[in-house]
Design an enzyme around this catalytic site. Sequence first.
Site, PDB file in Angstrom:
ATOM      1  N   ASP A 212      46.276  27.143  38.170  1.00  0.00           N
ATOM      2  CA  ASP A 212      46.945  28.418  38.389  1.00  0.00           C
ATOM      3  C   ASP A 212      46.218  29.109  39.532  1.00  0.00           C
ATOM      4  O   ASP A 212      45.234  28.592  40.071  1.00  0.00           O
ATOM      5  CB  ASP A 212      47.000  29.264  37.111  1.00  0.00           C
ATOM      6  CG  ASP A 212      48.322  30.031  37.033  1.00  0.00           C
ATOM      7  OD1 ASP A 212      48.600  30.805  37.967  1.00  0.00           O
ATOM      8  OD2 ASP A 212      49.072  29.835  36.060  1.00  0.00           O
ATOM      9  N   HIS A 287      51.742  29.785  41.899  1.00  0.00           N
ATOM     10  CA  HIS A 287      50.591  29.734  40.989  1.00  0.00           C
ATOM     11  C   HIS A 287      49.550  28.732  41.500  1.00  0.00           C
ATOM     12  O   HIS A 287      48.947  27.997  40.717  1.00  0.00           O
ATOM     13  CB  HIS A 287      51.020  29.374  39.554  1.00  0.00           C
ATOM     14  CG  HIS A 287      51.729  30.493  38.846  1.00  0.00           C
ATOM     15  ND1 HIS A 287      51.065  31.595  38.346  1.00  0.00           N
ATOM     16  CD2 HIS A 287      53.049  30.690  38.566  1.00  0.00           C
ATOM     17  CE1 HIS A 287      51.960  32.415  37.766  1.00  0.00           C
ATOM     18  NE2 HIS A 287      53.153  31.901  37.910  1.00  0.00           N
ATOM     19  N   GLU A 352      58.093  31.360  38.834  1.00  0.00           N
ATOM     20  CA  GLU A 352      57.639  32.603  39.452  1.00  0.00           C
ATOM     21  C   GLU A 352      57.231  32.496  40.921  1.00  0.00           C
ATOM     22  O   GLU A 352      56.278  33.136  41.350  1.00  0.00           O
ATOM     23  CB  GLU A 352      56.489  33.205  38.625  1.00  0.00           C
ATOM     24  CG  GLU A 352      56.911  33.518  37.203  1.00  0.00           C
ATOM     25  CD  GLU A 352      55.825  34.187  36.369  1.00  0.00           C
ATOM     26  OE1 GLU A 352      56.172  35.116  35.639  1.00  0.00           O
ATOM     27  OE2 GLU A 352      54.656  33.768  36.429  1.00  0.00           O
TER      28      GLU A 352
HETATM   29  C1  ACM Z   1      55.369  31.543  32.677  1.00  0.00           C
HETATM   30  O1  ACM Z   1      55.066  32.257  31.705  1.00  0.00           O
HETATM   31  N1  ACM Z   1      55.222  31.991  33.921  1.00  0.00           N
HETATM   32  C2  ACM Z   1      55.877  30.199  32.511  1.00  0.00           C
END
Ligand code: ACM
Length: 780
Positions: A212, A287, A352
């Site tokens: 991440d 991420h 995201e």
């Molecule tokens: C997530 O909670 N961004 C998969």
Amino acid sequence: MKSICNKLRFRIGILVLLSAIFMQGCEETERRSFTEDDLVLIPKPKNLELREGSFSVNSETKLVLAEDSLQIITPIITDLFDQAAGFQLQTVKETPEENFIQLKFNSKLGNEAYNLDVSNDQVILESGSHLGFVYGLETIRQLLPKEIESQSFVDNTNWLIPNVSISDVPQYSWRGNMLDVSRHFFDKEYIKKHLDRMAFLKLNTFHFHLIDDQGWRIEIKKYPKLTEVGAFRVDQEDKHWNARAENDSNAEATFGGFYTQEEIKEIVAYASDLGIRVVPEIEMPAHVMSAIAAYPWLSCTGEAIAVPSGGVWPITSIYCPGKETTFEFLEDVLTEVIPLFPGEYIHVGGDEATKTNWESCPDCQRRIREEGLSGVEELQGYFMQRMENFLAENDRTLIGWDEILEGGLPEEATVMSWRGFEGGWEASKEGHDVVMTPTSHMYFDYYQGNPDNEPIAFNAFTPLSQVYKFRPVLDSMSTAQKEHILGGQANLWAEYIPTEEQSEYMLFPRLTALSEVVWTPEEKLDWNAYARRVQKMMERFDIMGINYAKSAYAITPSSKINLDSKSIEITMEAEFPDQQIRYALNEELNNNSPVYENPISLDTSAILKAAVFKNGQPMGTKLEKEFVFHKGVASEVDYKNEFSDRYKGSGETTLVDVLRGSKNFHDGRWQGWIRRPAVVTLDLEENKSVQDIKVGTIEHQGAGIYFPQNIIVEVSTDNSDFRKVGEMDIDFENNPESLIKDFSVDFEEQEARYIRVSVEPRSFSGRRGSWLFIDEILVN
Ligand code: ACM
Ligand code: ZN
């Protein structure tokens, strides 16, 4: 014990007294039967029949194995006997006449299924698969007295297994748990301990969130900087996750860690012995700031960045799919990852990504033109399709978060539906396999109890009973869709999980609820029955040393004000049903305090204490709440600047209704103002003598909510001529928590009917405006 007892009975009668005492013990051993209430099995087996009697495990008991390969799983119970019982269960090939536990192959039983038959003389565990044997052994473990979990020798315990006949098989094939080891790193030993606990609950899929923004956690030999640089960040643990400053790319980064490939192999092998597949998540295209910090050429801009120490939103620093070098890098990484994880699935994230850099990147735009894509959304689809092609060449199935639906789903992809159930519904409609992990039920980083009494967590709420309501399949799905729902998974994101203790706290007991709803047939799910079992399971967790949450015992009070009588009515309940609640008003709470039966009415200030009591002991966190009545209660409030539409509290009486907002600023009690002061005038209906005004506020720096910067109090007898009587300035302090504080402005006693309070929000130069939250203005 039986044969020894029989012989003893025929021995000479000199030691009548002694042998009588001993025989009593023996007969108890022989005859002890169990009731359904004694069985604390989670998940509840598909079919279970309880019979009279029990099997007693002793130092003579033999373990009969169908084949040597089963030796790798028998430690599930043999290690427990070594430690707690002080004897070893010997393994043999030949079946003795009695007193044995036999693991027998039965090819008629499908993968994961097992049958367990316990009688006075023998225990027969049958399965057709390694996994079935694991689950059968875990069931035997749970049927044994909880003391079997002790790390040290336990004297005077009969190791009885109730006589049962169980045939068991899970409802869903994907029973998962994700640990995020990026936001906070957890070492190999904790992961192994957690895998043991997953197996204990018959969970079979460990989703390993290795990458991440805030940390790259897996050694990649071809790209050593991924861990040299990407695994460490500047230590800002003293600040709220979302209030951490951006780091300079050459600041010293000391906080983090990673797994070597050898450690990964060890974890994967350990999991495999327990029947758990490990699904690594190699996030892309977003991420991944940790990777870009190591190799800036992976992004569109090539700019040097640092590994962030906390929250980043929106996430715009993402991989550039315009450049071939990005794909070369990812294929190189996956080429090292794939052999480490022999399971079918590789998770590639996909969530995201804010694609503003793709909009302005010449490479990305060229790719869009050359591939005939409609824009950046389809560019993500292109990205994922290339990854799927690569994984397919390597015999792996791509799985990703539900955002991968948006740019066109790769043909064979499996979807993990997290933004609700909708993504899963859509994907299954299109014929894709789905794992359901909706935030509403499966996000274990959310609070499980009243935030006032819980350690800081993500600001949303998933209590135990909500987890138990989770059903991976929706009624609105066709049969074909339902067949594509592989199961469910709970995710523990680790922004607010700095320690193992906190990780356990968020996982347990909620993981037991997940375990049951994905294993046990739906018609056998029953919250009340589960609630009884999980309370007993907690006693086992005590011995296992798991720092589980007792939040389901915590009492949630709710209260209403009656404006005419200026009184409030308080009701209380715990999440677990049928609990005995005792309470005390303005005195100590103890085992003799009155038992709560009806709502409590209050018209003067009081401190209410309450707790669930069990066996004379308070359970979980005690409730202690002060209800403060003051001269402004139920007065009329005039607002100069209207509060925000988003945070209205309970309307115009919010600030004078005795009831106070909690640490959950979404609780509907707080009134919020953004970028402007709150200026409110209270009408006390008649002149009253006043000398102190308190303003109740909350600070949650991560959400941009700050204590005020300044408070001014003015008073008047006629609502036109106001005199300033007090003022206070408040200094800024770093504060990683959610905190409630009353700021008190006191002054010389005087008569007033109207009180005007002006509260200035905190202002920061060059930053967006901060929120000001108020609940209750107390007049004295
Ligand atoms: C997530 O909670 N961004 C998969
Ligand atoms: Zn680009």
